[in-house]
Design an enzyme around this catalytic site. Structure first.
Site, mmCIF file in Angstrom:
data_model
loop_
_atom_site.group_PDB
_atom_site.id
_atom_site.type_symbol
_atom_site.label_atom_id
_atom_site.label_comp_id
_atom_site.label_asym_id
_atom_site.label_seq_id
_atom_site.Cartn_x
_atom_site.Cartn_y
_atom_site.Cartn_z
ATOM 1 N N GLY A 11 0.834 -1.197 0.000
ATOM 2 C CA GLY A 11 0.000 0.000 0.000
ATOM 3 C C GLY A 11 0.868 1.245 0.000
ATOM 4 O O GLY A 11 2.005 1.239 -0.502
ATOM 5 N N GLY A 14 4.149 0.794 2.252
ATOM 6 C CA GLY A 14 5.010 -0.280 1.723
ATOM 7 C C GLY A 14 5.619 0.076 0.380
ATOM 8 O O GLY A 14 6.825 -0.107 0.162
ATOM 9 N N THR A 119 3.029 -1.417 11.143
ATOM 10 C CA THR A 119 1.563 -1.452 11.294
ATOM 11 C C THR A 119 1.146 -0.939 12.672
ATOM 12 O O THR A 119 1.784 -1.258 13.677
ATOM 13 C CB THR A 119 1.081 -2.913 11.094
ATOM 14 N N ARG A 151 8.788 14.666 12.809
ATOM 15 C CA ARG A 151 7.708 15.673 12.883
ATOM 16 C C ARG A 151 8.123 16.790 13.841
ATOM 17 O O ARG A 151 7.997 17.975 13.525
ATOM 18 C CB ARG A 151 6.415 14.998 13.352
ATOM 19 N N HIS A 175 3.727 5.098 20.510
ATOM 20 C CA HIS A 175 3.396 5.883 19.327
ATOM 21 C C HIS A 175 1.941 6.313 19.445
ATOM 22 O O HIS A 175 1.039 5.492 19.366
ATOM 23 C CB HIS A 175 3.596 5.013 18.087
HETATM 24 N N1 APR Z 1 -1.135 -9.787 3.904
HETATM 25 C C1 APR Z 1 -0.475 -8.917 3.086
HETATM 26 N N2 APR Z 1 -0.896 -7.659 2.873
HETATM 27 C C2 APR Z 1 -2.013 -7.267 3.499
HETATM 28 C C3 APR Z 1 -2.740 -8.110 4.355
HETATM 29 C C4 APR Z 1 -2.248 -9.424 4.558
HETATM 30 N N3 APR Z 1 -2.871 -10.289 5.339
HETATM 31 N N4 APR Z 1 -3.809 -7.419 4.822
HETATM 32 C C5 APR Z 1 -3.756 -6.188 4.285
HETATM 33 N N5 APR Z 1 -2.668 -6.095 3.477
HETATM 34 C C6 APR Z 1 -2.262 -4.969 2.655
HETATM 35 C C7 APR Z 1 -3.421 -4.263 1.951
HETATM 36 O O1 APR Z 1 -3.860 -5.008 0.841
HETATM 37 C C8 APR Z 1 -2.805 -2.919 1.572
HETATM 38 O O2 APR Z 1 -2.277 -2.930 0.259
HETATM 39 O O3 APR Z 1 -1.666 -3.919 3.431
HETATM 40 C C9 APR Z 1 -1.672 -2.749 2.598
HETATM 41 C C10 APR Z 1 -1.843 -1.526 3.484
HETATM 42 O O4 APR Z 1 -1.729 -0.403 2.680
HETATM 43 P P1 APR Z 1 -2.608 0.920 2.868
HETATM 44 O O5 APR Z 1 -4.031 0.553 3.044
HETATM 45 O O6 APR Z 1 -2.212 1.868 1.782
HETATM 46 O O7 APR Z 1 -2.093 1.462 4.300
HETATM 47 P P2 APR Z 1 -0.744 2.273 4.591
HETATM 48 O O8 APR Z 1 -1.020 3.727 4.555
HETATM 49 O O9 APR Z 1 0.356 1.717 3.780
HETATM 50 O O10 APR Z 1 -0.536 1.896 6.140
HETATM 51 C C11 APR Z 1 -0.183 0.577 6.518
HETATM 52 O O11 APR Z 1 1.142 1.296 8.369
HETATM 53 O O12 APR Z 1 1.463 3.428 9.239
HETATM 54 C C12 APR Z 1 0.772 2.220 9.382
HETATM 55 O O13 APR Z 1 -1.336 2.840 10.432
HETATM 56 C C13 APR Z 1 -0.727 2.402 9.234
HETATM 57 O O14 APR Z 1 -1.362 0.227 9.988
HETATM 58 C C14 APR Z 1 -1.170 1.031 8.850
HETATM 59 C C15 APR Z 1 0.022 0.506 8.017
#
Ligand code: APR
Length: 311
Positions: A11, A14, A119, A151, A175
């Site tokens: 996402g 990542g 996460t 920040r 955090h």
């Molecule tokens: N296995 C692999 N990937 C997964 C799974 C899983 N079981 N469940 C969810 N994902 C993937 C989603 O498909 C998505 O592409 O995790 C990704 C998360 O990306 P975003 O929704 O864009 O979230 P993002 O802003 O990247 O944040 C991810 O980091 O900073 C923290 O609070 C934030 O917990 C969140 C994490």
């Protein structure tokens, strides 16, 4: 590249981490996500940028974990981000299940790797990863303090109209809004912040830092911050992959340090090829210690709810 990094979750955070790792030629990158096509598409897009960005890192995407085998470092960003009105704690149950299942699949294929957890809620997710991986405590570390510190530093630089490069910030604790930014140990060109700003301005900067994540969530509306979080992850990754031994604020497993037992929480650590190589203890005033204890109690309440959920 000699080093290999797996990033789970393709996402916002990542994919940005994968981009920065590749552009800095820190490692080859395996990007993994459950959404079909997403990690493959993002990896291919990044690979096609390589000739212009002038790097030779390989970036591959996959929906299964074989691609991660033999990684030196694994970065966990899988899970839901916050939406407006949500606290990090609202993500606890959902993200704990995701992180547990991810770690159970990824850890056995890279049994000597170091885990960086991203996460949220961060400190509690470090516990999930620590238990599910059975890795030693030095090889599980959480990203929070580097982001909170960045920040804090950016707000200090704006307040004093100086280069961000002159700033150093010191943040302890979990955090979230209980974090403990320490102005006494935060400096501009080596000068403590307490010598440069009046108490009310320091308090304003500290308060904005505490709510830094929420400020971005409220603006974006569809998710949470990712450029600064990704930068923070990559600073930690670089220190580990190059064995730089930088001292950075990270979530580490405390066993008595700062009077806190059996809990992941943010403290300054030395990060090198063995992960958390040392936890640095500094002296705290009574008030600072009380604020850290309050933050630790808050994190512990999340960990205790996880135990009662019996994932
Ligand atoms: N296995 C692999 N990937 C997964 C799974 C899983 N079981 N469940 C969810 N994902 C993937 C989603 O498909 C998505 O592409 O995790 C990704 C998360 O990306 P975003 O929704 O864009 O979230 P993002 O802003 O990247 O944040 C991810 O980091 O900073 C923290 O609070 C934030 O917990 C969140 C994490």
């Amino acid at each position: 590249m000699q080093k290999k990094v797996t990033v789970v979750g393709a996402g916002n955070v990542g994919a940005t981490v994968a981009q920065r790792l590749a552009e800095k030629e820190l490692a080859d990158v395996a990007l993994i996500d459950i959404v079909e096509g997403l990690p493959q598409g993002r990896a291919l897009d990044l690979q096609e940028a390589a000739p212009i960005e002038k790097h030779d890192a390989r970036v591959i995407g996959a929906n299964t974990y074989e691609a991660s085998e033999g990684s030196d470092l694994i970065i966990i960003t899988a899970g839901l981000p916050r939406k407006p009105g949500m606290g990090r704690g609202d993500l606890l149950a959902t993200n704990a299940k995701i992180v547990k299942s991810v770690i159970e699949q990824v850890a056995p294929l890279s049994s000597n790797a170091i885990l960086i957890i991203v996460t949220n809620p961060l400190d509690a997710m470090c516990h999930v990863a620590f238990q599910a991986s059975k890795f030693p405590k030095n090889r599980v570390v959480g990203m929070a303090g580097v982001l909170d510190g960045a920040r804090f530093r950016s707000f200090i630089a704006a307040e004093l109209n100086v280069s961000v490069e002159n700033t150093h910030a010191f943040v302890l604790g979990g955090h979230g809004r209980t974090m403990v930014p320490l102005p006494r140990y935060s400096t501009v060109a080596g000068i403590p912040l307490t010598e440069l700003l009046p108490p009310d301005r320091i308090e304003a900067v500290v308060e904005r830092t505490r709510w830094g994540g929420a400020e971005i969530v409220d603006l974006l509306k569809t998710g949470s911050a990712y450029y600064a979080p990704a930068s923070a992850v990559v600073e930690m990754a670089e220190s580990i992959l190059k064995d730089k031994k930088k001292i950075l604020p990270c979530a580490a497993y405390l066993q008595g340090e700062y009077g806190i037992h059996d809990l992941f929480i943010g403290v300054p650590v030395k990060l090198g090829k063995n992960g958390v190589e040392e936890i640095i203890e500094v002296s705290l005033t009574k008030d600072e210690h009380a604020a850290l204890q309050k933050s630790a109690d808050f994190v512990r309440s999340f960990v205790e709810s996880l135990i009662s959920m019996d994932l």
